[in-house]
Design a protein around this motif. Structure first.
Motif, PDB file in Angstrom:
ATOM      1  N   SER A   7      -5.907   2.632  -2.260  1.00 48.41           N
ATOM      2  CA  SER A   7      -4.627   1.930  -2.215  1.00 48.41           C
ATOM      3  C   SER A   7      -3.633   2.611  -1.277  1.00 48.41           C
ATOM      4  O   SER A   7      -2.463   2.233  -1.237  1.00 48.41           O
ATOM      5  CB  SER A   7      -4.026   1.823  -3.620  1.00 48.41           C
ATOM      6  OG  SER A   7      -3.903   3.100  -4.214  1.00 48.41           O
ATOM      7  N   THR A   8      -4.091   3.599  -0.522  1.00 49.30           N
ATOM      8  CA  THR A   8      -3.239   4.302   0.442  1.00 49.30           C
ATOM      9  C   THR A   8      -3.601   3.862   1.853  1.00 49.30           C
ATOM     10  O   THR A   8      -4.776   3.868   2.233  1.00 49.30           O
ATOM     11  CB  THR A   8      -3.411   5.828   0.311  1.00 49.30           C
ATOM     12  OG1 THR A   8      -2.987   6.238  -0.993  1.00 49.30           O
ATOM     13  CG2 THR A   8      -2.588   6.562   1.360  1.00 49.30           C
ATOM     14  N   ALA A   9      -2.598   3.460   2.623  1.00 47.47           N
ATOM     15  CA  ALA A   9      -2.832   2.985   3.989  1.00 47.47           C
ATOM     16  C   ALA A   9      -2.486   4.028   5.042  1.00 47.47           C
ATOM     17  O   ALA A   9      -3.143   4.114   6.077  1.00 47.47           O
ATOM     18  CB  ALA A   9      -2.024   1.715   4.251  1.00 47.47           C
ATOM     19  N   VAL A  10      -1.432   4.815   4.793  1.00 47.31           N
ATOM     20  CA  VAL A  10      -0.928   5.751   5.804  1.00 47.31           C
ATOM     21  C   VAL A  10      -0.593   7.079   5.127  1.00 47.31           C
ATOM     22  O   VAL A  10      -0.036   7.106   4.029  1.00 47.31           O
ATOM     23  CB  VAL A  10       0.343   5.199   6.502  1.00 47.31           C
ATOM     24  CG1 VAL A  10       0.822   6.153   7.586  1.00 47.31           C
ATOM     25  CG2 VAL A  10       0.093   3.813   7.076  1.00 47.31           C
ATOM     26  N   VAL A  11      -0.940   8.178   5.800  1.00 41.40           N
ATOM     27  CA  VAL A  11      -0.525   9.520   5.379  1.00 41.40           C
ATOM     28  C   VAL A  11       0.130  10.190   6.572  1.00 41.40           C
ATOM     29  O   VAL A  11      -0.435  10.217   7.671  1.00 41.40           O
ATOM     30  CB  VAL A  11      -1.705  10.370   4.874  1.00 41.40           C
ATOM     31  CG1 VAL A  11      -1.260  11.808   4.620  1.00 41.40           C
ATOM     32  CG2 VAL A  11      -2.285   9.779   3.590  1.00 41.40           C
ATOM     33  N   VAL A  12       1.334  10.721   6.366  1.00 43.59           N
ATOM     34  CA  VAL A  12       2.059  11.462   7.394  1.00 43.59           C
ATOM     35  C   VAL A  12       2.070  12.935   7.006  1.00 43.59           C
ATOM     36  O   VAL A  12       2.549  13.294   5.928  1.00 43.59           O
ATOM     37  CB  VAL A  12       3.505  10.955   7.549  1.00 43.59           C
ATOM     38  CG1 VAL A  12       4.241  11.747   8.630  1.00 43.59           C
ATOM     39  CG2 VAL A  12       3.523   9.472   7.873  1.00 43.59           C
ATOM     40  N   PHE A  29       0.843  -1.192   0.000  1.00 41.66           N
ATOM     41  CA  PHE A  29       0.000   0.000   0.000  1.00 41.66           C
ATOM     42  C   PHE A  29       0.882   1.247   0.000  1.00 41.66           C
ATOM     43  O   PHE A  29       2.030   1.211   0.436  1.00 41.66           O
ATOM     44  CB  PHE A  29      -0.923   0.017   1.221  1.00 41.66           C
ATOM     45  CG  PHE A  29      -1.935  -1.088   1.226  1.00 41.66           C
ATOM     46  CD1 PHE A  29      -3.188  -0.906   0.672  1.00 41.66           C
ATOM     47  CD2 PHE A  29      -1.633  -2.327   1.775  1.00 41.66           C
ATOM     48  CE1 PHE A  29      -4.116  -1.938   0.661  1.00 41.66           C
ATOM     49  CE2 PHE A  29      -2.555  -3.356   1.778  1.00 41.66           C
ATOM     50  CZ  PHE A  29      -3.801  -3.155   1.211  1.00 41.66           C
ATOM     51  N   PHE A  30       0.296   2.343  -0.447  1.00 37.83           N
ATOM     52  CA  PHE A  30       1.022   3.613  -0.424  1.00 37.83           C
ATOM     53  C   PHE A  30       1.146   4.122   1.006  1.00 37.83           C
ATOM     54  O   PHE A  30       0.221   4.028   1.812  1.00 37.83           O
ATOM     55  CB  PHE A  30       0.301   4.663  -1.264  1.00 37.83           C
ATOM     56  CG  PHE A  30       0.469   4.476  -2.751  1.00 37.83           C
ATOM     57  CD1 PHE A  30       1.710   4.644  -3.350  1.00 37.83           C
ATOM     58  CD2 PHE A  30      -0.610   4.147  -3.540  1.00 37.83           C
ATOM     59  CE1 PHE A  30       1.868   4.475  -4.709  1.00 37.83           C
ATOM     60  CE2 PHE A  30      -0.468   3.981  -4.906  1.00 37.83           C
ATOM     61  CZ  PHE A  30       0.778   4.143  -5.497  1.00 37.83           C
ATOM     62  N   ALA A  42      -4.292  -7.173   5.279  1.00 32.95           N
ATOM     63  CA  ALA A  42      -5.196  -6.700   6.318  1.00 32.95           C
ATOM     64  C   ALA A  42      -4.457  -6.119   7.513  1.00 32.95           C
ATOM     65  O   ALA A  42      -5.037  -5.349   8.281  1.00 32.95           O
ATOM     66  CB  ALA A  42      -6.112  -7.840   6.771  1.00 32.95           C
ATOM     67  N   ALA A  43      -3.197  -6.479   7.712  1.00 37.44           N
ATOM     68  CA  ALA A  43      -2.395  -5.889   8.782  1.00 37.44           C
ATOM     69  C   ALA A  43      -1.734  -4.601   8.322  1.00 37.44           C
ATOM     70  O   ALA A  43      -1.466  -3.707   9.124  1.00 37.44           O
ATOM     71  CB  ALA A  43      -1.328  -6.878   9.246  1.00 37.44           C
ATOM     72  N   ASN A  44      -1.480  -4.483   7.029  1.00 38.08           N
ATOM     73  CA  ASN A  44      -0.803  -3.295   6.510  1.00 38.08           C
ATOM     74  C   ASN A  44      -1.742  -2.114   6.334  1.00 38.08           C
ATOM     75  O   ASN A  44      -1.316  -0.968   6.393  1.00 38.08           O
ATOM     76  CB  ASN A  44      -0.144  -3.612   5.165  1.00 38.08           C
ATOM     77  CG  ASN A  44       0.974  -4.619   5.311  1.00 38.08           C
ATOM     78  OD1 ASN A  44       1.545  -4.772   6.396  1.00 38.08           O
ATOM     79  ND2 ASN A  44       1.293  -5.321   4.235  1.00 38.08           N
ATOM     80  N   SER A  45      -3.012  -2.375   6.079  1.00 36.37           N
ATOM     81  CA  SER A  45      -3.996  -1.309   5.889  1.00 36.37           C
ATOM     82  C   SER A  45      -5.261  -1.654   6.652  1.00 36.37           C
ATOM     83  O   SER A  45      -5.754  -2.779   6.580  1.00 36.37           O
ATOM     84  CB  SER A  45      -4.314  -1.127   4.402  1.00 36.37           C
ATOM     85  OG  SER A  45      -5.349  -0.180   4.223  1.00 36.37           O
TER      86      SER A  45
END
Length: 791
Positions: A226-231, A168-169, A429-432
């Motif tokens: 498709s993005t999991a995390v944004v900082v 994921f992004f 499922a653990a990554n996002s």
């Protein structure tokens, strides 16, 4: 002597000649362009898939997901008005790498206006095709500019990397990417493997978008799946457009993880629409609490970490370290063992993590347990265990890092990283944590497979597709399959057999000629027999239609099932529609959305036929996108899949055992179901909830919720499916009901004379908690590779 002179001359003259040639080349670049020299009419710029990294060669996309992309073009001769048509394609090859087929997306179309001499970026949206196997690693994006005054300019094909199902992004909004160097090389980005092993299980693709100008990020949540995390690091409050901010808020509510890194980030976000997500409303900076920082370092150290005392000393060596101060939200909390320096707030399904300190400062990012801290606490992924790989192909021995020797030692790369207590190296499922029920929910039993999809070992209520991962656009998800089965029965067509046609024709002719003649002959009014012919013809047609059971009409009919999913306390929801479209004559349909948050496509494997124009997804023509040229041949039933984000006019709230409906929509046959941590199901039939109404809910234990029977379009079974114990995680509460009719925001033209619609409503009143954060079992640095010196 002569050789010496020649050598000196060469030493002096060659640099002069080269330097003059360089000066000449520079002069050629700086001299004005000759307007009479022939030149191309257009110059293409970069093609980017969003979220785009500042390194354009890093562009990637996830199969089966909608994306926003952009194409840059410059007109060199004239101002131009026209249309930009873009498409994504994949080459399918045999074992000899010979192309045997090509997968293509629908055409993406948008208007394009060019001013002579200016390079312009044109955003467009499309759905990435789903490849036939995981071995597919590339796709191509290509565009064509079609000017109004004729001609065609092809920008060429730009290769785009395809992401794996587990990947994921991970988007970092910063002007100082060098501070995140350790994040780019972290083992939680790509699992540790030796150099001979398969590296096909990546977790994240870290992206640093360029910050000069409009950030290359989508403006709708539908393109953020498709993005999991944004900082958010050090950007100013005006870095994102209003639509990008709204997209991020939607994305967090459906499971995105937003990390607001430190004082400057908190102050900037507090001045945007995202301020409603913050765990702490900032009021200013204070000196960092050194005792709290030491508590965090010691509390989150891996058991074998020997760097603690050094890190504590480094942290206390400077008294001017700052932290953000302010008022915590009532539903926010300090994460355990962090000295109240790391705050978190649950927002819908998602999380906002708000460190009061900068996570890239040297006193923390040089800590041996830093990667464990980011993985387990900040990202809330499962704890990991490192072990020596047995089949490394490397000579040498393994030993604990503490057992040092005088021999040549280098860090050993032959390690395997797995989630503690399992043999999993990676899991989507653990990554996002991002989820859309219509795409991801496991409704056919937690341990079963359906359509080739497996439930995740980490989240058994989620289906993980081996190609698209989680939250890809799926025509075979459990929800869409249920809708499709229902619509096939509701809008079914039974083609009459030949015997029925012959029998009907014989009866019709018998009534039309001999019986009609005899009747009027008997009553002595034979001249009226001709007047009865049209009446008999109309009656015969009605009777034939009834016999043929063409129960969806002669002209046009749309039969629709939709799922509206939202979260308590939020005024926007995600709508998935499956529409069965029928007409008696060949026709083309256009689907128009009222806002930018819409997407539509035909079902995979159902291309347009009968010589119709190809389906095109159009953007920037009207207030929202549209799908044109959806072809339905004569006497055919075709399915249309559409999704959008809608403003509900208010929200559902759940507090003190009461449900309040502040939306614009009346809810019917509603039921509240809750599953406690022991697995017991509690339920209450609520019934009708009108807009503005508040109702009491008396939950009681029951094996199966009481659902009204004989609801239209199989809604009794659909409500029962989403309210069953097998579909609900422990520790969660949901409201399930229906809306009698469709939702606004989308129109299909030409309109149908018959339009049957039911909307299933799913409101997440309470989500199950994530597992408690945990530190890794050991450190990768505990292993060394010892190479014996040879005498």
């Amino acid at each position: 002597m002569q050789r010496s002179v020649l050598f000196v001359l060469a030493f002096v003259l060659v640099p002069l000649i080269v330097g003059c040639d360089g000066c000449r080349q520079q002069a050629d670049k700086e001299k004005p362009e000759d307007e009479n020299a022939p030149r191309a009419a257009y110059t293409p710029g970069p093609t980017l898939a969003f979220p785009a990294d500042r390194n354009t060669a890093f562009s990637a996309a996830k199969p089966g997901h909608w994306i926003t992309a952009s194409q840059a073009i410059r007109s060199n001769k004239d101002d131009v008005r026209g249309e930009l048509r873009s498409i994504a394609s994949m080459r399918i090859t045999d074992e000899g790498f010979k192309q045997i087929a090509e997968l293509k997306s629908d055409i993406s179309s948008r208007p394009a206006t060019l001013v002579k001499g200016q390079m312009r970026d044109f955003d467009f949206r499309l759905r990435v095709p789903t490849p036939m196997s995981v071995s597919q690693s590339k796709m191509n994006l290509s565009s064509q500019l079609v000017p109004r005054n004729g001609g065609l300019f092809d920008t060429g094909q730009q290769p785009i990397n395809l992401m794996r199902s587990t990947e994921f992004f991970f988007v970092v909004l910063t002007t100082r990417p060098e501070r995140f160097a350790k994040w780019q090389t972290a083992d939680w980005v790509r699992p540790v493997r030796n150099e001979f092993a398969d590296k096909s299980q990546p977790n994240y693709r870290i992206v640093f978008p360029a910050t000069d100008g409009v950030l290359p990020l989508p403006e709708t949540m539908l393109d953020l799946t498709s993005t999991a995390v944004v900082v958010w690091d050090d950007l100013s409050e005006d870095a994102l457009t209003p639509l990008q901010q709204t997209a991020l808020i939607d994305w967090v509510h459906f499971g995105g993880r937003l990390i607001v890194n430190g004082p400057s980030a908190s102050e900037a976000v507090a001045k945007t629409k995202l301020q409603s997500l913050l765990a702490l409303k900032p009021s200013g900076n204070v000196e960092m609490d050194h005792d709290g920082a030491e508590e965090m370092l010691r509390g989150w150290a891996v058991k074998s970490d020997r760097s603690i005392d050094k890190q504590v000393e480094l942290m206390r060596s400077e008294s001017s370290r700052i932290a953000i101060d302010g008022q915590m939200q009532r539903d926010a909390q300090a994460l355990p063992d962090t000295g109240s320096l790391i705050l978190q707030r649950r927002v819908g399904r998602g999380h906002v993590v708000q460190p009061r300190i900068d996570l890239t400062e040297a006193w923390i990012d040089t800590w041996d347990s830093y990667q464990s801290f980011i993985n387990g606490l900040i990202l809330r992924r499962p704890a990991r265990t490192y072990a020596a790989s047995k089949d490394t192909g490397i000579e040498g021995t393994f030993q604990d890092f503490s057992q040092t020797t005088d021999e040549d030692e280098t860090p050993f790369t032959g390690l395997v990283q797995t989630f503690e207590g399992t043999d999993l190296e990676s899991d989507a499922a653990a990554n996002s944590q991002f989820r859309l029920t219509s795409r991801d929910a496991a409704l056919r039993g937690a341990d079963a497979t359906y359509g080739g999809k497996m439930t995740s070992p980490y989240d058994r209520f989620t289906r993980v597709d081996p190609l698209t991962g989680i939250s890809g656009w799926k025509d075979n998800s459990d929800t869409i399959q249920l809708f499709r089965d229902t619509l096939s029965k509701e809008a079914g067509i039974e083609i009459p057999g030949s015997k029925m046609v012959i029998r009907s024709l014989a009866i019709y002719l018998a009534i039309l000629v001999p019986l009609n003649y005899l009747f009027f002959r008997i009553i002595g009014r034979l001249e009226y027999a001709w007047l009865a012919v049209p009446v008999i013809a109309v009656g015969g047609a009605i009777w034939a239609a009834r016999q043929a059971q063409l129960d969806i009409g002669f002209a046009r009919s749309n039969t629709e099932l939709a799922l509206l999913e939202t979260h308590q306390g939020y005024n926007r929801g995600h709508v998935s529609r499956l529409i069965a479209v029928y007409n008696s004559l060949s026709s083309r349909y256009n689907v128009q959305f009222k806002t930018v948050d819409g997407a539509a496509a035909t079902l995979e494997g159902e291309p347009n036929s009968d010589g119709f124009l190809p389906t095109a997804f159009q953007t920037s023509y009207d207030e929202g996108p549209s799908l044109s040229n959806f072809a339905v041949p004569s006497n055919r039933l075709r399915f249309l899949h559409a999704e959008q984000i809608l403003d509900l006019g208010g929200e559902f709230t759940w507090s003190g055992g009461k449900i309040t409906n502040d939306t614009d929509h009346e809810l019917l046959d509603a039921v509240v179901v809750s599953k406690n941590e022991s697995g017991e199901l509690l339920a209450a039939l609520v019934g009708q909830i009108e807009p503005g109404e508040q109702v009491n809910v008396n939950l009681r234990s029951m094996a199966t919720p009481e659902i009204p029977s004989a609801l239209p379009m199989n809604m009794s079974q659909l409500i029962r499916q989403f309210a069953s114990s097998e579909a609900i995680p422990s520790g969660s509460t949901r409201l399930v009901g229906r809306i009698d009719g469709d939702l606004p925001g989308m129109e299909i033209a030409p309109s149908a004379s018959q339009h049957a619609v039911q909307t299933l409503v799913l409101v997440h009143l309470q989500h199950a908690d994530l597992p408690e954060p945990a530190r890794d079992a050991n450190l990768a640095t505990e292993f060394v590779r010892v190479r014996r010196s040879v005498d």
